[in-house]
Design a protein around this motif. Structure first.
Motif, PDB file in Angstrom:
ATOM      1  N   SER A 264      -8.774  19.532  -8.473  1.00 51.60           N
ATOM      2  CA  SER A 264      -8.376  18.320  -9.215  1.00 51.60           C
ATOM      3  C   SER A 264      -8.008  17.178  -8.265  1.00 51.60           C
ATOM      4  O   SER A 264      -7.492  16.144  -8.711  1.00 51.60           O
ATOM      5  N   HIS A 265      -8.273  17.364  -6.971  1.00 50.71           N
ATOM      6  CA  HIS A 265      -8.012  16.335  -5.958  1.00 50.71           C
ATOM      7  C   HIS A 265      -9.312  15.984  -5.233  1.00 50.71           C
ATOM      8  O   HIS A 265      -9.412  16.096  -4.008  1.00 50.71           O
ATOM      9  N   GLY A 266     -10.311  15.558  -5.976  1.00 55.74           N
ATOM     10  CA  GLY A 266     -11.597  15.262  -5.359  1.00 55.74           C
ATOM     11  C   GLY A 266     -11.551  14.020  -4.486  1.00 55.74           C
ATOM     12  O   GLY A 266     -11.063  12.969  -4.921  1.00 55.74           O
ATOM     13  N   PHE A 267     -12.062  14.133  -3.270  1.00 55.47           N
ATOM     14  CA  PHE A 267     -12.045  12.973  -2.375  1.00 55.47           C
ATOM     15  C   PHE A 267     -12.870  11.832  -2.949  1.00 55.47           C
ATOM     16  O   PHE A 267     -12.532  10.658  -2.791  1.00 55.47           O
ATOM     17  N   ASP A 268     -13.956  12.158  -3.623  1.00 54.10           N
ATOM     18  CA  ASP A 268     -14.857  11.135  -4.168  1.00 54.10           C
ATOM     19  C   ASP A 268     -14.644  10.893  -5.656  1.00 54.10           C
ATOM     20  O   ASP A 268     -15.407  10.136  -6.271  1.00 54.10           O
ATOM     21  N   SER A 269     -13.633  11.506  -6.246  1.00 53.69           N
ATOM     22  CA  SER A 269     -13.368  11.322  -7.675  1.00 53.69           C
ATOM     23  C   SER A 269     -12.597  10.027  -7.915  1.00 53.69           C
ATOM     24  O   SER A 269     -12.076   9.408  -6.988  1.00 53.69           O
ATOM     25  N   LYS A 270     -12.501   9.632  -9.189  1.00 49.39           N
ATOM     26  CA  LYS A 270     -11.730   8.440  -9.534  1.00 49.39           C
ATOM     27  C   LYS A 270     -10.249   8.773  -9.444  1.00 49.39           C
ATOM     28  O   LYS A 270      -9.754   9.660 -10.137  1.00 49.39           O
ATOM     29  N   GLY A 271      -9.574   8.075  -8.577  1.00 49.39           N
ATOM     30  CA  GLY A 271      -8.154   8.309  -8.376  1.00 49.39           C
ATOM     31  C   GLY A 271      -7.628   7.391  -7.305  1.00 49.39           C
ATOM     32  O   GLY A 271      -8.366   6.632  -6.685  1.00 49.39           O
ATOM     33  N   GLU A 272      -6.308   7.468  -7.051  1.00 54.20           N
ATOM     34  CA  GLU A 272      -5.671   6.471  -6.192  1.00 54.20           C
ATOM     35  C   GLU A 272      -5.061   7.060  -4.930  1.00 54.20           C
ATOM     36  O   GLU A 272      -4.258   6.410  -4.271  1.00 54.20           O
ATOM     37  N   THR A 273      -5.397   8.277  -4.559  1.00 55.18           N
ATOM     38  CA  THR A 273      -4.916   8.823  -3.289  1.00 55.18           C
ATOM     39  C   THR A 273      -5.230   7.829  -2.180  1.00 55.18           C
ATOM     40  O   THR A 273      -6.356   7.323  -2.089  1.00 55.18           O
ATOM     41  N   TYR A 274      -4.234   7.513  -1.344  1.00 57.89           N
ATOM     42  CA  TYR A 274      -4.436   6.434  -0.376  1.00 57.89           C
ATOM     43  C   TYR A 274      -3.741   6.674   0.952  1.00 57.89           C
ATOM     44  O   TYR A 274      -2.821   7.488   1.074  1.00 57.89           O
ATOM     45  N   VAL A 275      -4.226   5.951   1.951  1.00 58.20           N
ATOM     46  CA  VAL A 275      -3.584   5.850   3.257  1.00 58.20           C
ATOM     47  C   VAL A 275      -2.592   4.694   3.192  1.00 58.20           C
ATOM     48  O   VAL A 275      -2.904   3.634   2.636  1.00 58.20           O
ATOM     49  N   ARG A 276      -1.407   4.914   3.739  1.00 55.16           N
ATOM     50  CA  ARG A 276      -0.420   3.827   3.824  1.00 55.16           C
ATOM     51  C   ARG A 276       0.062   3.678   5.251  1.00 55.16           C
ATOM     52  O   ARG A 276       0.431   4.660   5.899  1.00 55.16           O
ATOM     53  N   PHE A 277       0.080   2.432   5.729  1.00 58.50           N
ATOM     54  CA  PHE A 277       0.754   2.083   6.974  1.00 58.50           C
ATOM     55  C   PHE A 277       1.976   1.248   6.590  1.00 58.50           C
ATOM     56  O   PHE A 277       1.893   0.363   5.731  1.00 58.50           O
ATOM     57  N   MET A 278       3.107   1.538   7.208  1.00 59.75           N
ATOM     58  CA  MET A 278       4.371   0.911   6.816  1.00 59.75           C
ATOM     59  C   MET A 278       5.166   0.498   8.045  1.00 59.75           C
ATOM     60  O   MET A 278       5.117   1.174   9.079  1.00 59.75           O
ATOM     61  N   LYS A 279       5.894  -0.592   7.921  1.00 62.83           N
ATOM     62  CA  LYS A 279       6.739  -1.042   9.025  1.00 62.83           C
ATOM     63  C   LYS A 279       8.086  -1.510   8.488  1.00 62.83           C
ATOM     64  O   LYS A 279       8.153  -2.415   7.650  1.00 62.83           O
ATOM     65  N   TYR A 280       9.145  -0.856   8.958  1.00 63.73           N
ATOM     66  CA  TYR A 280      10.511  -1.262   8.649  1.00 63.73           C
ATOM     67  C   TYR A 280      11.020  -2.197   9.743  1.00 63.73           C
ATOM     68  O   TYR A 280      10.772  -1.962  10.930  1.00 63.73           O
ATOM     69  N   TYR A 281      11.770  -3.211   9.324  1.00 65.80           N
ATOM     70  CA  TYR A 281      12.362  -4.161  10.265  1.00 65.80           C
ATOM     71  C   TYR A 281      13.883  -4.052  10.198  1.00 65.80           C
ATOM     72  O   TYR A 281      14.447  -3.760   9.133  1.00 65.80           O
ATOM     73  N   PRO A 282      14.580  -4.287  11.315  1.00 63.90           N
ATOM     74  CA  PRO A 282      16.048  -4.228  11.302  1.00 63.90           C
ATOM     75  C   PRO A 282      16.629  -5.228  10.302  1.00 63.90           C
ATOM     76  O   PRO A 282      16.061  -6.296  10.055  1.00 63.90           O
ATOM     77  N   ARG A 283      17.783  -4.883   9.740  1.00 64.05           N
ATOM     78  CA  ARG A 283      18.445  -5.740   8.758  1.00 64.05           C
ATOM     79  C   ARG A 283      19.718  -6.330   9.352  1.00 64.05           C
ATOM     80  O   ARG A 283      20.200  -5.909  10.392  1.00 64.05           O
ATOM     81  N   THR A 284      20.279  -7.314   8.641  1.00 60.03           N
ATOM     82  CA  THR A 284      21.518  -7.936   9.084  1.00 60.03           C
ATOM     83  C   THR A 284      22.704  -7.030   8.759  1.00 60.03           C
ATOM     84  O   THR A 284      22.616  -6.146   7.888  1.00 60.03           O
ATOM     85  N   GLU A 285      23.812  -7.271   9.435  1.00 56.45           N
ATOM     86  CA  GLU A 285      25.020  -6.485   9.160  1.00 56.45           C
ATOM     87  C   GLU A 285      25.478  -6.682   7.718  1.00 56.45           C
ATOM     88  O   GLU A 285      25.970  -5.754   7.077  1.00 56.45           O
ATOM     89  N   GLU A 286      25.331  -7.898   7.209  1.00 54.83           N
ATOM     90  CA  GLU A 286      25.718  -8.164   5.820  1.00 54.83           C
ATOM     91  C   GLU A 286      24.893  -7.321   4.858  1.00 54.83           C
ATOM     92  O   GLU A 286      25.427  -6.745   3.894  1.00 54.83           O
ATOM     93  N   GLU A 287      23.591  -7.229   5.123  1.00 55.36           N
ATOM     94  CA  GLU A 287      22.729  -6.404   4.269  1.00 55.36           C
ATOM     95  C   GLU A 287      23.115  -4.940   4.343  1.00 55.36           C
ATOM     96  O   GLU A 287      23.110  -4.224   3.333  1.00 55.36           O
ATOM     97  N   GLU A 288      23.467  -4.476   5.553  1.00 55.82           N
ATOM     98  CA  GLU A 288      23.870  -3.071   5.702  1.00 55.82           C
ATOM     99  C   GLU A 288      25.159  -2.789   4.928  1.00 55.82           C
ATOM    100  O   GLU A 288      25.290  -1.757   4.273  1.00 55.82           O
ATOM    101  N   LEU A 289      26.114  -3.714   4.982  1.00 51.78           N
ATOM    102  CA  LEU A 289      27.376  -3.521   4.275  1.00 51.78           C
ATOM    103  C   LEU A 289      27.173  -3.486   2.767  1.00 51.78           C
ATOM    104  O   LEU A 289      27.744  -2.641   2.066  1.00 51.78           O
ATOM    105  N   LYS A 290      26.336  -4.384   2.258  1.00 50.57           N
ATOM    106  CA  LYS A 290      26.130  -4.470   0.814  1.00 50.57           C
ATOM    107  C   LYS A 290      25.393  -3.260   0.251  1.00 50.57           C
ATOM    108  O   LYS A 290      25.480  -2.970  -0.946  1.00 50.57           O
ATOM    109  N   THR A 291      24.658  -2.566   1.096  1.00 48.19           N
ATOM    110  CA  THR A 291      23.861  -1.420   0.624  1.00 48.19           C
ATOM    111  C   THR A 291      24.369  -0.088   1.154  1.00 48.19           C
ATOM    112  O   THR A 291      23.717   0.941   0.976  1.00 48.19           O
TER     113      THR A 291
END
Length: 366
Positions: free
Chosen positions: A180-207
């Motif tokens: 049920s996981h066909g590479f060529d079937s209709k579906g949305e299995t995908y590759v993702r590249f992601m990048k996190y960036y440092p946050r401010t101290e204020e953002e860290e405190l609020k979260t």
């Protein structure tokens, strides 16, 4: 035969591994190279079953990529962020809420985290076919064949054998999940590249230093390629958050407990709760680049339990909705994608917040 010459691209230099003493999660290790034989699969199936049922995460080693190939994929993973101008990124930004798809860019500040703070991460998502389903930025054009090979490697050399082990773990024919996981079937299995960036101290405190709240993935299996910046935590069975440790050249996260796997397995394999937090002190100020393969079933698969599983017949089936109301993979992925980071969550208690997608309660952990 001459060696294949790959395009020259900038090298991404990641932060060194942390030296801090952290409370690491105890994650089983699976040598996926053994899964090429029936005997090897018989040996690995109980271990994969127990890990996915109790911890929800696996380290996978001996998956076939060399250290050089591993480093190359992280160089490629940084291209959509470091080598594409902001204006060009906007041209390839996904219309996430309207389409229910992450194809293209999710730019920074799209998801609401907490107390008015939005995310500081961007990701670029490529349908696994890479070519033909979507257009890509100029900087990625020379490496698209390598990304296609990366998608095929994840699908055929990691995902497929793991699905076979998990099918055997439910005493089903070993191709039950993989077909049920066909590479060529209709579906949305995908590759993702992601990048996190440092946050401010204020953002860290609020979260409270939380970058992404505790959540489950909505597919079946998530493959995360190990990188050295510690930030990922899982909610252990005893209720404690523990860190995922970096293993060089390992696939260090397989979130089998995507929602779809929990639906299909009747709760036997539970969706794994994980979150992303501020890295340890000695890694702060660094970016965090990730490479992923998010697997889902074919779009037309209805997410109902495999009730013919002898295991489920013995232990019982836990349903999140009636079978008659169960969504298809397409309905579930579109609903979860549209809502994530955009919908108003209902606070259940001091830890859990809830929303309802396709008639099913989805929990987030603050």
């Amino acid at each position: 035969m001459p060696a294949t010459v790959v395009p020259s691209i900038p090298h991404y230099v990641a932060a060194p591994p942390t030296n801090e003493e952290l409370e690491w999660a105890d994650i089983p290790i699976i040598d996926i190279s053994k899964a090429v034989t029936p005997e090897g699969r018989a040996e690995l199936a109980p271990r994969a079953r127990d890990a996915m049922r109790h911890q929800g995460f696996l380290y996978i080693v001996n998956h076939g990529y060399t250290q050089a190939q591993n480093e190359r994929i992280f160089d490629i993973a940084d291209l959509p962020f470091a080598q594409v101008p902001e204006e060009e990124k906007k041209l390839f930004a996904g219309n996430i809420k309207e389409t229910g798809s992450y194809r293209g860019y999710k730019l920074r500040n799209y998801w609401h985290i907490d107390n008015g703070v939005h995310d500081q991460l961007e990701h670029y998502n490529l349908h696994r076919s890479i070519l033909g389903q979507q257009q890509h930025p100029k900087a990625l054009q020379p490496v698209l064949p390598e990304i296609r090979a990366f998608a095929e490697h994840n699908h055929h050399n990691v995902l497929d054998p793991l699905l076979r082990l998990l099918s055997l773990g439910m005493e089903l024919p070993e191709d039950t999940l993989s077909k049920s996981h066909g590479f060529d079937s209709k579906g949305e299995t995908y590759v993702r590249f992601m990048k996190y960036y440092p946050r401010t101290e204020e953002e860290e405190l609020k979260t409270n230093n939380v970058w992404l709240k505790g959540h489950t993935d909505f597919g079946t299996i998530t493959i995360l390629w190990s990188q050295p910046v510690s930030a990922l935590q899982i909610l252990s069975p005893d209720g404690k958050w523990r860190w995922i440790k970096h293993i060089p050249n390992a696939l260090n996260q397989v979130v089998n407990a995507g929602d779809a796997m929990e639906f299909l397995s009747g709760g036997f394999y539970k969706a794994t709760i994980h979150r992303v937090v501020q890295p340890p002190v000695d890694q702060r100020g660094h970016t965090r680049v990730g490479a992923f393969y998010f697997a889902m079933t074919d779009d037309d698969v209805r997410l109902v339990p495999f009730s013919d599983s002898p295991v489920l017949q013995r232990v019982g089936i836990v349903r999140r909705c009636d079978d008659a109301d169960a969504p298809t993979m397409e309905q579930w992925r579109r609903g979860r994608t549209r809502a994530y980071g955009q919908s108003e969550l209902k606070k259940k208690d001091e830890v859990v917040e809830e929303e309802v997608i396709n008639g099913v309660v989805v929990k987030h952990y603050n």
